[in-house]
Write a protein that holds these residues in place. Structure first.
Motif: not given
Length: 98
Positions: A15-19
């Motif tokens: 829901p909170a995309p990140h690398h």
């Protein structure tokens, strides 16, 4: 306490995309040994991270028996790295436990 390791950048589509980069097992075990002394909640460990000369502060997230390093967009852009690239990271754990 300082840690250096290499790992691939991966993308989480939640829901909170990140690398992120996952901390290798050996370093994760050392971090677990000090976790209770440095966490500010939820098992997160405050760190300063470097890729070459690019530096930022963040917190390691516990995940699947290890920890993951959030890879800030500004740092990825500054170093020209993206998903799938192998990066060498240097982590310095906050000194409030010493």
């Amino acid at each position: 306490m300082i840690f250096e390791f290499e790992g691939p950048i991966w993308f989480w589509k939640g829901p909170a995309p990140h690398h992120f980069v996952t901390v290798p097992k050996e370093e994760a075990e050392d971090l677990k040994a000090i976790q209770s002394k440095v966490t500010y909640g939820w098992g997160m460990i405050p760190v300063t991270v470097w890729i070459n000369d690019t530096k930022w502060t963040t917190a390691l997230f516990p995940k699947d028996g290890s920890f993951i390093v959030p890879m800030k967009l500004a740092a990825r852009r500054a170093e020209g790295v993206s998903e799938g690239d192998i990066v060498k990271l240097r982590l310095e754990v906050a000194k409030n436990f010493e």
